[in-house]
Design a protein around this motif. Sequence first.
Motif, PDB file in Angstrom:
ATOM      1  N   MET A  44     122.535  -3.553  41.981  1.00 55.24           N
ATOM      2  CA  MET A  44     121.783  -3.067  40.542  1.00 55.24           C
ATOM      3  C   MET A  44     120.456  -2.504  40.924  1.00 55.24           C
ATOM      4  SD  MET A  44     120.501  -5.500  37.213  1.00 55.24           S
ATOM      5  CE  MET A  44     119.239  -6.142  38.194  1.00 55.24           C
ATOM      6  N   THR A  45     120.113  -1.233  40.290  1.00 55.55           N
ATOM      7  CA  THR A  45     118.845  -0.635  40.383  1.00 55.55           C
ATOM      8  C   THR A  45     118.016  -0.873  39.176  1.00 55.55           C
ATOM      9  OG1 THR A  45     119.312   1.198  39.060  1.00 55.55           O
ATOM     10  CG2 THR A  45     120.048   0.962  41.580  1.00 55.55           C
ATOM     11  N   ALA A  46     116.787  -0.684  39.193  1.00 57.53           N
ATOM     12  CA  ALA A  46     115.922  -0.678  38.354  1.00 57.53           C
ATOM     13  C   ALA A  46     116.303  -0.231  37.032  1.00 57.53           C
ATOM     14  CB  ALA A  46     114.398  -0.467  38.413  1.00 57.53           C
ATOM     15  N   TRP A  47     117.162   0.976  37.119  1.00 54.37           N
ATOM     16  CA  TRP A  47     117.593   1.939  36.115  1.00 54.37           C
ATOM     17  C   TRP A  47     118.976   1.613  35.464  1.00 54.37           C
ATOM     18  CZ3 TRP A  47     114.487   5.291  33.488  1.00 54.37           C
ATOM     19  CH2 TRP A  47     113.346   5.604  33.934  1.00 54.37           C
ATOM     20  N   LEU A  48     119.652   1.089  36.144  1.00 49.74           N
ATOM     21  CA  LEU A  48     121.189   0.720  35.868  1.00 49.74           C
ATOM     22  C   LEU A  48     121.715  -0.670  35.836  1.00 49.74           C
ATOM     23  CD1 LEU A  48     122.834   3.931  38.064  1.00 49.74           C
ATOM     24  CD2 LEU A  48     122.247   3.777  35.696  1.00 49.74           C
ATOM     25  N   ARG A  49     122.269  -0.930  34.709  1.00 50.26           N
ATOM     26  CA  ARG A  49     122.970  -2.382  34.538  1.00 50.26           C
ATOM     27  C   ARG A  49     124.566  -2.133  34.435  1.00 50.26           C
ATOM     28  NH1 ARG A  49     118.458  -2.613  35.575  1.00 50.26           N
ATOM     29  NH2 ARG A  49     116.803  -3.613  34.805  1.00 50.26           N
ATOM     30  N   CYS A  50     125.226  -2.896  35.117  1.00 50.02           N
ATOM     31  CA  CYS A  50     126.627  -2.893  35.196  1.00 50.02           C
ATOM     32  C   CYS A  50     127.212  -4.174  34.663  1.00 50.02           C
ATOM     33  CB  CYS A  50     127.235  -2.492  36.559  1.00 50.02           C
ATOM     34  SG  CYS A  50     128.921  -2.471  36.651  1.00 50.02           S
ATOM     35  N   PRO A  51     127.514  -4.270  33.553  1.00 52.69           N
ATOM     36  CA  PRO A  51     127.896  -5.776  32.939  1.00 52.69           C
ATOM     37  C   PRO A  51     129.409  -6.193  33.281  1.00 52.69           C
ATOM     38  CG  PRO A  51     128.028  -3.828  31.185  1.00 52.69           C
ATOM     39  CD  PRO A  51     127.487  -3.298  32.392  1.00 52.69           C
ATOM     40  N   ALA A  52     130.370  -5.157  33.959  1.00 55.68           N
ATOM     41  CA  ALA A  52     131.568  -5.561  34.196  1.00 55.68           C
ATOM     42  C   ALA A  52     132.063  -4.735  35.573  1.00 55.68           C
ATOM     43  CB  ALA A  52     132.523  -5.357  33.371  1.00 55.68           C
ATOM     44  N   PRO A  53     131.363  -5.069  36.727  1.00 62.85           N
ATOM     45  CA  PRO A  53     131.787  -4.315  38.013  1.00 62.85           C
ATOM     46  C   PRO A  53     133.156  -4.264  38.113  1.00 62.85           C
ATOM     47  CG  PRO A  53     130.136  -5.910  38.396  1.00 62.85           C
ATOM     48  CD  PRO A  53     130.686  -6.061  36.965  1.00 62.85           C
ATOM     49  N   ARG A  54     133.802  -2.762  38.343  1.00 59.80           N
ATOM     50  CA  ARG A  54     135.056  -2.661  38.617  1.00 59.80           C
ATOM     51  C   ARG A  54     135.396  -1.684  39.684  1.00 59.80           C
ATOM     52  NH1 ARG A  54     136.314  -1.650  31.997  1.00 59.80           N
ATOM     53  NH2 ARG A  54     136.920  -3.995  31.632  1.00 59.80           N
ATOM     54  N   PRO A  55     135.190  -2.221  40.854  1.00 56.83           N
ATOM     55  CA  PRO A  55     135.276  -1.592  42.288  1.00 56.83           C
ATOM     56  C   PRO A  55     136.328  -0.513  42.223  1.00 56.83           C
ATOM     57  CG  PRO A  55     134.673  -3.637  42.782  1.00 56.83           C
ATOM     58  CD  PRO A  55     135.294  -3.711  41.114  1.00 56.83           C
ATOM     59  N   ASP A  56     137.411  -0.720  41.711  1.00 55.74           N
ATOM     60  CA  ASP A  56     138.863  -0.082  41.696  1.00 55.74           C
ATOM     61  C   ASP A  56     138.742   0.960  40.893  1.00 55.74           C
ATOM     62  OD1 ASP A  56     139.288  -1.396  44.197  1.00 55.74           O
ATOM     63  OD2 ASP A  56     140.452  -2.837  43.118  1.00 55.74           O
ATOM     64  N   ALA A  57     137.724   1.099  39.713  1.00 54.63           N
ATOM     65  CA  ALA A  57     137.979   2.084  38.722  1.00 54.63           C
ATOM     66  C   ALA A  57     137.636   3.690  39.210  1.00 54.63           C
ATOM     67  CB  ALA A  57     136.878   1.874  37.635  1.00 54.63           C
ATOM     68  N   ALA A  58     138.552   4.391  38.641  1.00 54.49           N
ATOM     69  CA  ALA A  58     138.299   5.745  39.151  1.00 54.49           C
ATOM     70  C   ALA A  58     137.013   6.408  38.497  1.00 54.49           C
ATOM     71  CB  ALA A  58     139.652   6.580  38.861  1.00 54.49           C
ATOM     72  N   VAL A  59     136.582   6.007  37.234  1.00 51.59           N
ATOM     73  CA  VAL A  59     135.755   6.891  36.498  1.00 51.59           C
ATOM     74  C   VAL A  59     134.497   5.845  36.239  1.00 51.59           C
ATOM     75  CG1 VAL A  59     135.302   8.054  34.344  1.00 51.59           C
ATOM     76  CG2 VAL A  59     137.459   8.177  35.510  1.00 51.59           C
ATOM     77  N   ARG A  60     133.117   6.560  36.510  1.00 53.10           N
ATOM     78  CA  ARG A  60     132.030   5.788  36.323  1.00 53.10           C
ATOM     79  C   ARG A  60     131.442   6.411  35.019  1.00 53.10           C
ATOM     80  NH1 ARG A  60     129.546   5.589  40.955  1.00 53.10           N
ATOM     81  NH2 ARG A  60     129.885   3.277  41.095  1.00 53.10           N
ATOM     82  N   LEU A  61     131.279   5.478  34.158  1.00 53.44           N
ATOM     83  CA  LEU A  61     130.556   6.021  32.903  1.00 53.44           C
ATOM     84  C   LEU A  61     129.175   5.535  32.717  1.00 53.44           C
ATOM     85  CD1 LEU A  61     130.764   7.611  29.820  1.00 53.44           C
ATOM     86  CD2 LEU A  61     131.435   4.988  28.963  1.00 53.44           C
ATOM     87  N   VAL A  62     128.209   6.688  32.598  1.00 53.32           N
ATOM     88  CA  VAL A  62     126.992   6.028  32.805  1.00 53.32           C
ATOM     89  C   VAL A  62     126.326   6.332  30.996  1.00 53.32           C
ATOM     90  CG1 VAL A  62     124.539   6.671  33.488  1.00 53.32           C
ATOM     91  CG2 VAL A  62     126.638   6.808  34.949  1.00 53.32           C
ATOM     92  N   CYS A  63     125.883   5.335  30.530  1.00 52.33           N
ATOM     93  CA  CYS A  63     125.492   5.194  29.044  1.00 52.33           C
ATOM     94  C   CYS A  63     123.898   5.098  28.749  1.00 52.33           C
ATOM     95  CB  CYS A  63     126.268   4.320  28.240  1.00 52.33           C
ATOM     96  SG  CYS A  63     127.863   4.108  28.405  1.00 52.33           S
ATOM     97  N   PHE A  64     123.460   6.245  28.173  1.00 56.42           N
ATOM     98  CA  PHE A  64     122.206   6.297  27.670  1.00 56.42           C
ATOM     99  C   PHE A  64     121.842   5.768  26.289  1.00 56.42           C
ATOM    100  CE2 PHE A  64     122.987   9.053  31.240  1.00 56.42           C
ATOM    101  CZ  PHE A  64     121.770   9.231  31.873  1.00 56.42           C
ATOM    102  N   PRO A  65     121.001   4.729  26.051  1.00 55.75           N
ATOM    103  CA  PRO A  65     120.392   4.356  24.866  1.00 55.75           C
ATOM    104  C   PRO A  65     119.808   5.167  24.018  1.00 55.75           C
ATOM    105  CG  PRO A  65     120.204   2.565  26.706  1.00 55.75           C
ATOM    106  CD  PRO A  65     120.361   3.901  27.244  1.00 55.75           C
ATOM    107  N   HIS A  66     119.944   4.866  22.574  1.00 53.66           N
ATOM    108  CA  HIS A  66     119.040   5.541  21.639  1.00 53.66           C
ATOM    109  C   HIS A  66     117.829   5.405  21.684  1.00 53.66           C
ATOM    110  CE1 HIS A  66     120.028   1.715  20.145  1.00 53.66           C
ATOM    111  NE2 HIS A  66     118.975   1.862  19.264  1.00 53.66           N
ATOM    112  N   ALA A  67     116.595   6.212  21.086  1.00 58.59           N
ATOM    113  CA  ALA A  67     115.289   5.502  21.070  1.00 58.59           C
ATOM    114  C   ALA A  67     115.169   4.105  20.582  1.00 58.59           C
ATOM    115  CB  ALA A  67     114.557   6.559  20.160  1.00 58.59           C
ATOM    116  N   GLY A  68     114.147   3.390  21.300  1.00 53.37           N
ATOM    117  CA  GLY A  68     114.076   2.136  21.130  1.00 53.37           C
ATOM    118  C   GLY A  68     115.138   0.969  21.606  1.00 53.37           C
ATOM    119  N   GLY A  69     116.208   1.742  22.216  1.00 51.94           N
ATOM    120  CA  GLY A  69     117.433   1.028  22.557  1.00 51.94           C
ATOM    121  C   GLY A  69     117.164   0.474  24.031  1.00 51.94           C
ATOM    122  N   SER A  70     117.952  -0.275  24.414  1.00 49.97           N
ATOM    123  CA  SER A  70     118.186  -0.910  26.025  1.00 49.97           C
ATOM    124  C   SER A  70     119.660  -0.784  26.359  1.00 49.97           C
ATOM    125  CB  SER A  70     117.484  -2.322  25.871  1.00 49.97           C
ATOM    126  OG  SER A  70     118.360  -3.046  25.493  1.00 49.97           O
ATOM    127  N   ALA A  71     119.626  -1.369  27.537  1.00 53.99           N
ATOM    128  CA  ALA A  71     121.096  -1.344  28.132  1.00 53.99           C
ATOM    129  C   ALA A  71     121.959  -2.355  27.370  1.00 53.99           C
ATOM    130  CB  ALA A  71     120.938  -1.761  29.533  1.00 53.99           C
TER     131      ALA A  71
END
Length: 243
Positions: free
Chosen positions: A1-28
């Motif tokens: 985990m880095t300061a900028w990214l949170r991975c709530p359900a690690p899936r090492p074998d997943a083919a696709v990584r989806l990076v999600c950006f919250p709305h204004a005032g939102g969090s991970a």
Amino acid sequence: MTAWLRCPAPRPDAAVRLVCFPHAGGSASAYHQWPAALGSGIELHAVQYPGRADRFPEPLEPDPAAIARAVVAALPADGKDLALFGHSMGALLAYEVARSLPGVRRLVVSGSLPPHIVHDQPPLWDPDNEVLVANLRELGGAGLEALTDPQLRPLVLPYIRNDLHLVDRYRHRPGPPVHFPITVLVGDSDRRAPTSRVGRWAELTEGPTRVRVFPGGHFYLDEQREAVTTAIGRELLDPMPAH
């Protein structure tokens, strides 16, 4: 985990990584319940902006370009296909990150006009607390009770104002169109992102563009979470051609 990214359900074998950006005032945490509906082939990473949640002690970041650079630097380089999702302010940031990376599989944006016309609407940011809170109430969404709580309000208003000011300061840098597909999600009664105008995201890419409309307003995805996450999962695994 880095300061900028949170991975709530690690899936090492997943083919696709989806990076999600919250709305204004939102969090991970806005995306922590998404992995189950996305399916085992997608590993979700949620961006955690500074100055809130577990990064509350850190200084707020008012520069969209600085956030984009930090997220790019934080992304793992492990060969997974990369897709990005962003809602509202997050859509602008996801676009800026995506346009600076090679090999992006798809950009999924939600609740936002495209960057080159986003300032055609009046800003939500305001230096007056009461005007700002009134603007947020009109927008709707979860967490509005914090704006009326005398103990919570002084804690949440600074980072909400910072984010809305960030959107107001954002300026699209003209350049060549991107090549990846863009999927646009929107609520049918969202006045910040009218269905009649969100199709102009297509002007920013040489790839195909799809628009998917859901019932609801600006925060339609809170009420339609299962339908939205299922649709995103299908979009990311759909072999829609890049050209």
